[in-house]
Design a protein around this motif. Structure first.
Motif, PDB file in Angstrom:
ATOM      1  N   ASP A 285     -10.834   2.646 -20.612  1.00  0.00           N
ATOM      2  CA  ASP A 285     -12.179   1.719 -20.698  1.00  0.00           C
ATOM      3  C   ASP A 285     -12.103   0.493 -21.646  1.00  0.00           C
ATOM      4  O   ASP A 285     -12.674  -0.482 -21.302  1.00  0.00           O
ATOM      5  CB  ASP A 285     -13.288   2.887 -21.145  1.00  0.00           C
ATOM      6  N   GLN A 286     -11.298   0.708 -22.360  1.00  0.00           N
ATOM      7  CA  GLN A 286     -11.214  -0.305 -23.423  1.00  0.00           C
ATOM      8  C   GLN A 286     -10.460  -1.472 -22.692  1.00  0.00           C
ATOM      9  O   GLN A 286     -10.566  -2.858 -22.952  1.00  0.00           O
ATOM     10  CB  GLN A 286     -10.538  -0.145 -24.723  1.00  0.00           C
ATOM     11  N   VAL A 287      -9.402  -1.056 -21.946  1.00  0.00           N
ATOM     12  CA  VAL A 287      -8.615  -2.052 -21.210  1.00  0.00           C
ATOM     13  C   VAL A 287      -9.258  -2.712 -20.268  1.00  0.00           C
ATOM     14  O   VAL A 287      -9.287  -4.101 -19.762  1.00  0.00           O
ATOM     15  CB  VAL A 287      -7.326  -1.309 -20.665  1.00  0.00           C
ATOM     16  N   VAL A 288     -10.222  -1.965 -19.481  1.00  0.00           N
ATOM     17  CA  VAL A 288     -11.205  -2.561 -18.441  1.00  0.00           C
ATOM     18  C   VAL A 288     -12.105  -3.685 -19.183  1.00  0.00           C
ATOM     19  O   VAL A 288     -12.021  -4.982 -18.663  1.00  0.00           O
ATOM     20  CB  VAL A 288     -12.102  -1.485 -17.935  1.00  0.00           C
ATOM     21  N   LEU A 289     -12.733  -3.505 -20.326  1.00  0.00           N
ATOM     22  CA  LEU A 289     -13.408  -4.541 -21.066  1.00  0.00           C
ATOM     23  C   LEU A 289     -12.539  -5.758 -21.511  1.00  0.00           C
ATOM     24  O   LEU A 289     -12.873  -6.755 -21.548  1.00  0.00           O
ATOM     25  CB  LEU A 289     -14.028  -3.763 -22.316  1.00  0.00           C
ATOM     26  N   ILE A 290     -11.448  -5.245 -21.882  1.00  0.00           N
ATOM     27  CA  ILE A 290     -10.360  -6.331 -22.394  1.00  0.00           C
ATOM     28  C   ILE A 290      -9.977  -7.298 -21.340  1.00  0.00           C
ATOM     29  O   ILE A 290     -10.096  -8.325 -21.413  1.00  0.00           O
ATOM     30  CB  ILE A 290      -9.306  -5.627 -23.155  1.00  0.00           C
ATOM     31  N   THR A 291      -9.654  -6.791 -19.997  1.00  0.00           N
ATOM     32  CA  THR A 291      -9.621  -7.698 -18.918  1.00  0.00           C
ATOM     33  C   THR A 291     -10.563  -8.483 -18.911  1.00  0.00           C
ATOM     34  O   THR A 291     -10.394  -9.605 -18.294  1.00  0.00           O
ATOM     35  CB  THR A 291      -9.125  -6.705 -17.832  1.00  0.00           C
ATOM     36  N   ARG A 292     -11.703  -7.911 -18.788  1.00  0.00           N
ATOM     37  CA  ARG A 292     -13.103  -8.899 -18.468  1.00  0.00           C
ATOM     38  C   ARG A 292     -13.336  -9.699 -19.320  1.00  0.00           C
ATOM     39  O   ARG A 292     -13.279 -10.793 -18.897  1.00  0.00           O
ATOM     40  CB  ARG A 292     -14.241  -7.951 -18.403  1.00  0.00           C
ATOM     41  N   ASP A 293     -13.071  -9.397 -20.627  1.00  0.00           N
ATOM     42  CA  ASP A 293     -13.210 -10.616 -21.511  1.00  0.00           C
ATOM     43  C   ASP A 293     -12.181 -11.468 -21.472  1.00  0.00           C
ATOM     44  O   ASP A 293     -12.430 -12.817 -21.645  1.00  0.00           O
ATOM     45  CB  ASP A 293     -13.256 -10.087 -22.976  1.00  0.00           C
TER      46      ASP A 293
ATOM     47  N   GLN B 100     -11.196  -1.554  -8.796  1.00  0.00           N
ATOM     48  CA  GLN B 100     -11.873  -2.430  -9.436  1.00  0.00           C
ATOM     49  C   GLN B 100     -12.536  -3.851  -8.736  1.00  0.00           C
ATOM     50  O   GLN B 100     -13.401  -4.147  -9.042  1.00  0.00           O
ATOM     51  CB  GLN B 100     -10.579  -3.070 -10.393  1.00  0.00           C
ATOM     52  N   SER B 101     -11.757  -4.140  -7.581  1.00  0.00           N
ATOM     53  CA  SER B 101     -12.401  -5.099  -6.852  1.00  0.00           C
ATOM     54  C   SER B 101     -13.798  -4.793  -6.212  1.00  0.00           C
ATOM     55  O   SER B 101     -14.776  -5.537  -6.128  1.00  0.00           O
ATOM     56  CB  SER B 101     -11.390  -5.464  -5.606  1.00  0.00           C
ATOM     57  N   LYS B 102     -13.771  -3.578  -5.878  1.00  0.00           N
ATOM     58  CA  LYS B 102     -15.246  -3.025  -5.206  1.00  0.00           C
ATOM     59  C   LYS B 102     -16.275  -2.949  -6.353  1.00  0.00           C
ATOM     60  O   LYS B 102     -17.323  -3.334  -6.160  1.00  0.00           O
ATOM     61  CB  LYS B 102     -15.050  -1.530  -4.848  1.00  0.00           C
ATOM     62  N   ILE B 103     -15.874  -2.639  -7.661  1.00  0.00           N
ATOM     63  CA  ILE B 103     -16.636  -2.594  -8.749  1.00  0.00           C
ATOM     64  C   ILE B 103     -17.302  -3.893  -9.036  1.00  0.00           C
ATOM     65  O   ILE B 103     -18.395  -4.306  -9.317  1.00  0.00           O
ATOM     66  CB  ILE B 103     -16.207  -2.009  -9.900  1.00  0.00           C
ATOM     67  N   TYR B 104     -16.404  -4.965  -9.087  1.00  0.00           N
ATOM     68  CA  TYR B 104     -16.711  -6.365  -9.452  1.00  0.00           C
ATOM     69  C   TYR B 104     -17.598  -6.783  -8.435  1.00  0.00           C
ATOM     70  O   TYR B 104     -18.449  -7.656  -8.546  1.00  0.00           O
ATOM     71  CB  TYR B 104     -15.373  -7.118  -9.408  1.00  0.00           C
ATOM     72  N   GLY B 105     -17.130  -6.667  -6.851  1.00  0.00           N
ATOM     73  CA  GLY B 105     -18.028  -7.144  -5.988  1.00  0.00           C
ATOM     74  C   GLY B 105     -19.378  -6.780  -5.926  1.00  0.00           C
ATOM     75  O   GLY B 105     -20.421  -7.187  -5.830  1.00  0.00           O
ATOM     76  N   LYS B 106     -19.720  -5.348  -6.404  1.00  0.00           N
ATOM     77  CA  LYS B 106     -20.972  -4.617  -6.427  1.00  0.00           C
ATOM     78  C   LYS B 106     -21.752  -5.404  -7.552  1.00  0.00           C
ATOM     79  O   LYS B 106     -23.013  -5.588  -7.348  1.00  0.00           O
ATOM     80  CB  LYS B 106     -20.724  -3.071  -6.530  1.00  0.00           C
ATOM     81  N   GLU B 107     -21.180  -5.555  -8.653  1.00  0.00           N
ATOM     82  CA  GLU B 107     -21.918  -6.035  -9.620  1.00  0.00           C
ATOM     83  C   GLU B 107     -22.168  -7.508  -9.417  1.00  0.00           C
ATOM     84  O   GLU B 107     -23.227  -7.932  -9.864  1.00  0.00           O
ATOM     85  CB  GLU B 107     -21.063  -6.046 -11.041  1.00  0.00           C
ATOM     86  N   ILE B 108     -21.417  -8.294  -8.827  1.00  0.00           N
ATOM     87  CA  ILE B 108     -21.767  -9.767  -8.584  1.00  0.00           C
ATOM     88  C   ILE B 108     -22.847  -9.720  -7.501  1.00  0.00           C
ATOM     89  O   ILE B 108     -23.628 -10.360  -7.399  1.00  0.00           O
ATOM     90  CB  ILE B 108     -20.530 -10.294  -8.126  1.00  0.00           C
TER      91      ILE B 108
ATOM     92  N   TYR C  14     -18.385 -15.025 -15.280  1.00  0.00           N
ATOM     93  CA  TYR C  14     -17.790 -14.017 -16.298  1.00  0.00           C
ATOM     94  C   TYR C  14     -17.133 -12.887 -15.222  1.00  0.00           C
ATOM     95  O   TYR C  14     -15.965 -12.611 -15.491  1.00  0.00           O
ATOM     96  CB  TYR C  14     -18.482 -13.491 -17.066  1.00  0.00           C
ATOM     97  N   LEU C  15     -17.907 -12.449 -14.603  1.00  0.00           N
ATOM     98  CA  LEU C  15     -17.379 -11.220 -13.620  1.00  0.00           C
ATOM     99  C   LEU C  15     -16.269 -11.849 -12.775  1.00  0.00           C
ATOM    100  O   LEU C  15     -15.332 -11.026 -12.336  1.00  0.00           O
ATOM    101  CB  LEU C  15     -18.587 -10.580 -12.733  1.00  0.00           C
ATOM    102  N   CYS C  16     -16.280 -13.022 -12.165  1.00  0.00           N
ATOM    103  CA  CYS C  16     -15.435 -13.566 -11.395  1.00  0.00           C
ATOM    104  C   CYS C  16     -14.046 -13.681 -12.050  1.00  0.00           C
ATOM    105  O   CYS C  16     -12.890 -13.445 -11.573  1.00  0.00           O
ATOM    106  CB  CYS C  16     -15.961 -15.079 -10.695  1.00  0.00           C
ATOM    107  N   GLY C  17     -14.111 -14.179 -13.119  1.00  0.00           N
ATOM    108  CA  GLY C  17     -13.120 -14.247 -14.306  1.00  0.00           C
ATOM    109  C   GLY C  17     -12.354 -13.004 -14.367  1.00  0.00           C
ATOM    110  O   GLY C  17     -11.095 -12.745 -14.364  1.00  0.00           O
ATOM    111  N   GLY C  18     -12.981 -11.909 -14.761  1.00  0.00           N
ATOM    112  CA  GLY C  18     -12.562 -10.698 -15.056  1.00  0.00           C
ATOM    113  C   GLY C  18     -11.981 -10.236 -13.535  1.00  0.00           C
ATOM    114  O   GLY C  18     -10.702  -9.392 -13.731  1.00  0.00           O
ATOM    115  N   TRP C  19     -12.325 -10.565 -12.505  1.00  0.00           N
ATOM    116  CA  TRP C  19     -11.836  -9.962 -11.262  1.00  0.00           C
ATOM    117  C   TRP C  19     -10.635 -10.616 -11.144  1.00  0.00           C
ATOM    118  O   TRP C  19      -9.555 -10.003 -10.785  1.00  0.00           O
ATOM    119  CB  TRP C  19     -12.914 -10.284 -10.143  1.00  0.00           C
ATOM    120  N   PHE C  20     -10.333 -11.944 -11.422  1.00  0.00           N
ATOM    121  CA  PHE C  20      -9.238 -12.959 -11.139  1.00  0.00           C
ATOM    122  C   PHE C  20      -8.237 -12.320 -12.211  1.00  0.00           C
ATOM    123  O   PHE C  20      -6.904 -12.204 -11.959  1.00  0.00           O
ATOM    124  CB  PHE C  20      -9.530 -14.130 -11.612  1.00  0.00           C
ATOM    125  N   GLN C  21      -8.765 -12.088 -13.398  1.00  0.00           N
ATOM    126  CA  GLN C  21      -7.557 -11.524 -14.360  1.00  0.00           C
ATOM    127  C   GLN C  21      -6.950 -10.230 -13.940  1.00  0.00           C
ATOM    128  O   GLN C  21      -5.692  -9.840 -13.957  1.00  0.00           O
ATOM    129  CB  GLN C  21      -8.046 -11.243 -15.862  1.00  0.00           C
TER     130      GLN C  21
END
Length: 264
Positions: free
Chosen positions: A146-154, A223-231, A181-188
């Protein structure tokens, strides 16, 4: 169609290579330019296209220099923060620090106003700070998924918002900044997927190097589904930004499959 996006990115890559004479720089430029072009449906960039391209290219150059220097311990986050404030480092100067300072100075001169530059500085600093967390060392060897998920987003999220601040003529709304921000995390996440083998050898902590229980493709899809849903909770599902990110995800999977097939 995904193939159309691929052609657009290739065209921008050629443009970037002509401008920079660097394949790595031109690839970063191509992706970010296509993203900002898509972003124009949500925000008005008041500056001419030529200026926008120059800012993106300068931003990519600065980012590559800073990221490489941080990874090789040639510069610290504190020193980068000082450079963002316009302070040249007279203590222990080196060629790398000078190049980074010059690239930051170029971006400061191109920013439309001090408010946008200050927002850029704050967000790019937050992105750079994730580099220490992504490097495997005794202090973060027990880092959780979960920490890596947040680091990736940031890492990717603040990278994207930082660039947008430089291109914008006014402050971003809260919703738009969250989307970027979410698009950036998705791209990362896409970038980490593409570099997963290289990151394993370099001891870089990403979702794909710490999770050995799931296939990389399955993890990317989740992860792509999660980002897509949030956006989509903010934008219409057919919004151009969502369509762009989904096409970029499919293109990343296609290129990865092609590379693995050729290697095999």
């Amino acid at each position: 169609m995904t193939i159309v996006l691929g052609i657009q990115i290739f065209t921008s890559l050629v443009d970037g290579f002509i401008r920079s004479k660097s394949l790595k720089t031109s690839l970063g430029y191509a992706i970010l330019f296509r993203f900002t072009e898509t972003l124009k449906s949500s925000i008005a960039f008041s500056s001419p296209l030529k200026r926008q391209k120059n800012i993106i290219l300068s931003f990519v150059r600065m980012s590559r220099l800073a990221d490489d220097a941080l990874e090789d311990s040639l510069v610290s986050n504190e020193e980068l923060a000082s450079m963002l404030l316009g302070n040249y480092l007279n203590k222990n100067p080196n060629k790398t620090k000078t190049l980074i300072y010059e690239s930051i100075s170029s971006l400061r001169e191109q920013a439309l106003n001090s408010s946008c530059y200050n927002s850029f500085s704050a967000d790019i600093s937050r992105s750079w700070k994730t580099n220490d967390l992504r490097m495997v060392n005794p202090e973060n060897s027990n880092i959780s998924y979960d920490q890596v998920v947040l680091i990736t987003r940031d890492s990717g999220g603040f990278f994207f918002t930082a660039l947008t601040h430089l291109l914008a003529s006014e402050e971003l709304s809260a919703d738009l900044k969250k989307v970027i921000y979410l698009c950036g995390g998705w791209f990362q996440t896409l970038d980490d997927y593409r570099d997963r083998k290289k990151d394993t050898h370099r001891a870089i902590t990403t979702l794909f190097t710490i999770n050995q229980n799931k296939l990389p493709m399955r993890l990317l899809n989740e992860q792509s589904k999660i980002y897509g849903k949030e956006i989509q909770s903010i934008l219409d599902p057919q919004h151009s930004l969502i369509v762009f990110m989904k096409k970029l995800t499919r293109l990343t999977r296609l290129l990865d499959f092609t590379k693995n097939f050729l290697d095999w």
